[in-house]
Enzyme design. Sequence first.
Site, mmCIF file in Angstrom:
data_model
loop_
_atom_site.group_PDB
_atom_site.id
_atom_site.type_symbol
_atom_site.label_atom_id
_atom_site.label_comp_id
_atom_site.label_asym_id
_atom_site.label_seq_id
_atom_site.Cartn_x
_atom_site.Cartn_y
_atom_site.Cartn_z
ATOM 1 N N CYS A 195 0.849 -1.187 0.000
ATOM 2 C CA CYS A 195 0.000 0.000 0.000
ATOM 3 C C CYS A 195 0.886 1.239 0.000
ATOM 4 O O CYS A 195 1.899 1.273 0.683
ATOM 5 C CB CYS A 195 -0.872 0.047 1.262
ATOM 6 N N GLN A 196 0.485 2.249 -0.743
ATOM 7 C CA GLN A 196 1.200 3.516 -0.702
ATOM 8 C C GLN A 196 0.945 4.201 0.633
ATOM 9 O O GLN A 196 1.842 4.779 1.219
ATOM 10 C CB GLN A 196 0.758 4.414 -1.855
#
Length: 146
Positions: free
Chosen positions: A60-61
């Site tokens: 996930c960013q």
Amino acid sequence: MTDSPFPLEASPEQAQRAIADEFAFFGDWSERYQYLIDLGRKLPPFPDSEKTEANRLHGCQSMVWIVASGDADRLDFAAASDSAIVSGLIYLALRVYSGRSAREIVDTDASYIGDIGLAKHLSPTRSNGLAALLAFIRDRAQSALA
């Protein structure tokens, strides 16, 4: 961990239908994004003490932390993110999968993603994060069944 509100519906299929019905109510994606943000605010509090590297979801960013508890009969998930929209995506996934048996989790595809058009309206980084979240949930369920 805190008490989970999940599951809200009797089955994963009912949860996915309810999600599709709720999103169908909104006319455009700006309203749907606002609804996602509102859902994210409904996530149970996630203790700061659990926001560790060991509980961090990679892929996930945004920063996402998730923990699983339970066994094959019932798996519960608690999660949090530093992103409002990602928190809403977490809420939807937990609504479908948390508080279910490992068998139900493994046997349930996340059809709500296509049903509500999420796949077409998420950025590639959010899509990757959602895929990582769903993979984590499925992996925990597979492990519980082993």
